[in-house]
Design an enzyme around this catalytic site. Sequence first.
Site, PDB file in Angstrom:
ATOM      1  N   PRO A 142      -2.862  -1.750  -4.285  1.00 63.22           N
ATOM      2  CA  PRO A 142      -3.018  -1.995  -2.635  1.00 63.22           C
ATOM      3  C   PRO A 142      -3.293  -0.802  -1.971  1.00 63.22           C
ATOM      4  O   PRO A 142      -2.756   0.448  -2.049  1.00 63.22           O
ATOM      5  CB  PRO A 142      -1.345  -2.251  -2.348  1.00 63.22           C
ATOM      6  CG  PRO A 142      -0.604  -2.008  -3.518  1.00 63.22           C
ATOM      7  CD  PRO A 142      -1.521  -2.144  -4.679  1.00 63.22           C
ATOM      8  N   GLN A 200       3.039  -7.082  -0.076  1.00 61.66           N
ATOM      9  CA  GLN A 200       3.702  -5.897  -0.329  1.00 61.66           C
ATOM     10  C   GLN A 200       4.424  -5.626   1.021  1.00 61.66           C
ATOM     11  O   GLN A 200       3.780  -5.404   2.193  1.00 61.66           O
ATOM     12  CB  GLN A 200       2.857  -4.727  -0.628  1.00 61.66           C
ATOM     13  CG  GLN A 200       3.738  -3.555  -1.017  1.00 61.66           C
ATOM     14  CD  GLN A 200       2.976  -1.977  -1.530  1.00 61.66           C
ATOM     15  OE1 GLN A 200       2.126  -1.569  -0.370  1.00 61.66           O
ATOM     16  NE2 GLN A 200       3.003  -1.685  -2.465  1.00 61.66           N
ATOM     17  N   CYS A 253       5.117   4.959  -1.394  1.00 64.42           N
ATOM     18  CA  CYS A 253       4.381   5.592  -0.366  1.00 64.42           C
ATOM     19  C   CYS A 253       5.037   7.077   0.017  1.00 64.42           C
ATOM     20  O   CYS A 253       6.237   7.309   0.304  1.00 64.42           O
ATOM     21  CB  CYS A 253       4.591   4.714   0.882  1.00 64.42           C
ATOM     22  SG  CYS A 253       3.587   5.362   2.331  1.00 64.42           S
ATOM     23  N   ASN A 291      -0.831   2.998 -13.156  1.00 66.93           N
ATOM     24  CA  ASN A 291      -1.798   3.252 -11.915  1.00 66.93           C
ATOM     25  C   ASN A 291      -1.887   4.759 -11.850  1.00 66.93           C
ATOM     26  O   ASN A 291      -1.128   5.452 -11.988  1.00 66.93           O
ATOM     27  CB  ASN A 291      -1.390   2.598 -10.686  1.00 66.93           C
ATOM     28  CG  ASN A 291      -2.149   3.071  -9.446  1.00 66.93           C
ATOM     29  OD1 ASN A 291      -1.501   3.914  -8.690  1.00 66.93           O
ATOM     30  ND2 ASN A 291      -3.416   2.798  -9.274  1.00 66.93           N
ATOM     31  N   ASP A 351      -5.796   7.286 -11.217  1.00 64.52           N
ATOM     32  CA  ASP A 351      -7.064   7.997 -11.494  1.00 64.52           C
ATOM     33  C   ASP A 351      -7.854   7.106 -12.590  1.00 64.52           C
ATOM     34  O   ASP A 351      -8.630   7.536 -13.520  1.00 64.52           O
ATOM     35  CB  ASP A 351      -6.776   9.216 -12.209  1.00 64.52           C
ATOM     36  CG  ASP A 351      -6.257  10.474 -11.210  1.00 64.52           C
ATOM     37  OD1 ASP A 351      -6.482   9.833 -10.110  1.00 64.52           O
ATOM     38  OD2 ASP A 351      -6.031  11.407 -11.708  1.00 64.52           O
TER      39      ASP A 351
HETATM   40  C1  LIG Z   1      -6.004   4.961   1.539  1.00 65.36           C
HETATM   41  C2  LIG Z   1      -4.971   4.713   0.713  1.00 65.36           C
HETATM   42  C3  LIG Z   1      -3.971   3.726   1.059  1.00 65.36           C
HETATM   43  C4  LIG Z   1      -2.903   3.435   0.075  1.00 65.36           C
HETATM   44  N1  LIG Z   1      -2.106   2.519   0.707  1.00 65.36           N
HETATM   45  C5  LIG Z   1      -1.050   2.053  -0.157  1.00 65.36           C
HETATM   46  C6  LIG Z   1      -0.382   0.928   0.043  1.00 65.36           C
HETATM   47  O1  LIG Z   1      -0.537   0.383   1.081  1.00 65.36           O
HETATM   48  N2  LIG Z   1       0.807   0.604  -0.827  1.00 65.36           N
HETATM   49  C7  LIG Z   1       0.747   1.222  -2.060  1.00 65.36           C
HETATM   50  O2  LIG Z   1       1.607   0.776  -2.868  1.00 65.36           O
HETATM   51  N3  LIG Z   1       0.006   2.126  -2.257  1.00 65.36           N
HETATM   52  C8  LIG Z   1      -0.995   2.654  -1.531  1.00 65.36           C
HETATM   53  N4  LIG Z   1      -1.948   3.693  -1.842  1.00 65.36           N
HETATM   54  C9  LIG Z   1      -1.775   4.051  -3.374  1.00 65.36           C
HETATM   55  C10 LIG Z   1      -2.579   3.313  -4.106  1.00 65.36           C
HETATM   56  O3  LIG Z   1      -2.288   1.971  -4.208  1.00 65.36           O
HETATM   57  C11 LIG Z   1      -2.597   3.888  -5.495  1.00 65.36           C
HETATM   58  O4  LIG Z   1      -1.365   3.981  -5.922  1.00 65.36           O
HETATM   59  C12 LIG Z   1      -3.495   5.288  -5.764  1.00 65.36           C
HETATM   60  O5  LIG Z   1      -4.290   5.613  -4.830  1.00 65.36           O
HETATM   61  C13 LIG Z   1      -3.398   5.805  -7.074  1.00 65.36           C
HETATM   62  O6  LIG Z   1      -4.272   5.156  -7.829  1.00 65.36           O
HETATM   63  P1  LIG Z   1      -6.012   5.708  -7.938  1.00 65.36           P
HETATM   64  O7  LIG Z   1      -6.144   6.849  -8.618  1.00 65.36           O
HETATM   65  O8  LIG Z   1      -6.696   4.512  -8.747  1.00 65.36           O
HETATM   66  O9  LIG Z   1      -6.556   5.517  -6.406  1.00 65.36           O
HETATM   67  C14 LIG Z   1      -2.880   3.859  -1.115  1.00 65.36           C
HETATM   68  C15 LIG Z   1      -4.026   4.748  -1.392  1.00 65.36           C
HETATM   69  C16 LIG Z   1      -4.785   5.160  -0.576  1.00 65.36           C
HETATM   70  C17 LIG Z   1      -5.906   6.241  -0.980  1.00 65.36           C
END
Ligand SMILES: Cc1cc2nc3c(=O)[nH]c(=O)nc-3n(C[C@H](O)[C@H](O)[C@H](O)COP(=O)(O)O)c2cc1C
Length: 333
Positions: free
Chosen positions: A19, A75, A109, A217, A219
């Site tokens: 998300p 969520q 968050c 989750n 990277d």
């Molecule tokens: C712009 C942005 C908004 C995000 N909003 C949420 C959110 O609403 N809820 C949530 O659980 N994580 C949120 N995250 C975290 C991501 O779901 C994820 O856990 C995090 O980016 C790490 O994964 P990645 O390395 O694949 O990006 C957000 C991340 C980014 C970059």
Amino acid sequence: MKSVKIGDINIKKPISLSPMAGISSLPFRIICNGMGAAYSPTELVSARSIRYNGIEKSLRYMRISPEEEGITAIQLFGSEPDDFTAAIDTIMDTPVLKEVSIIDINMGCPVPKVVKTGSGSALMEDPQKAAAIVRECKKAVQGLPRNVPVTVKTRTGFNADDKGRPDFAKTLADAGCDMICVHGRTRPQMYHGESSNEAIAVMREAVREYGIPFYANGDITDTASAKKMIEQTGCDGIMIGRAARGNPWIFEQILAGLAGTEMPGYPGAVERKKMLIRELEGRLKYLPEDVAVREFRSVMPFYIKGLPGAAAVKVRLCSATGIDEVKEILDLV
Ligand SMILES: Cc1cc2nc3c(=O)[nH]c(=O)nc-3n(C[C@H](O)[C@H](O)[C@H](O)COP(=O)(O)O)c2cc1C
């Protein structure tokens, strides 16, 4: 990856869009699911706001379409168990929303505005409250004619020196959580530095005996990093966040990579621009054009990243106000 069961829901290929606020629009989630994501949760929505301001104000962030998405997940974030009960009751009284498959709770968050209220990652510092929230959510969905699982997305720690919070994971599982997803960063890391597969693995091991699916989750950008995540953490499923922005093809790429089948070719400029327009048109179905385009400004650059001439086009897209203008600008790349 083997199939998993979240509550009674069979997930054949446990790879999901993580998300992301501002990114996880309904049309984008539909697109990602079409590319192989098993399901894609909405961005975080305030349980308290639903409770006190009504559903209308939050609706645009939690729009779902079971018909087009398949499995759906909303969520919620908050700090008071009662707020979650009220929010879920309202969701279950609202047309379409009441068909939601999964309720996911945000316990990760790191944004100060959220943490200050005791929500998001702050719940890692108050495991009793976190457990009470899971229990209340489970209670709130109990009387429904179908099983609605309650899942939690969290992090590997609240403090910079945390190397995983196994006890927190156990607390969630003990409270009846149906799936846990852990992002391998601590709160102070926000989205910087490396995500730690080792810290995720510590939490994975802590809840192995509960038999609930565990997602990891952080990277994941390609098949190699997906494989590494699965091997190093022993997770059952993965979620992909930033690497999917403007790149929904990542799901079919990684699924093919993990299955050892031939990877579909990476899309060229024409296909990427078409997909951008498809998402924008999806947003136009429920937002006025100026609002839809304005909100999409930060997303569009991801679709054209790396294309020759993208840098100049990105700047122009950032001031676009209508879809025709977006199309004209895209002709330049
Ligand atoms: C712009 C942005 C908004 C995000 N909003 C949420 C959110 O609403 N809820 C949530 O659980 N994580 C949120 N995250 C975290 C991501 O779901 C994820 O856990 C995090 O980016 C790490 O994964 P990645 O390395 O694949 O990006 C957000 C991340 C980014 C970059």
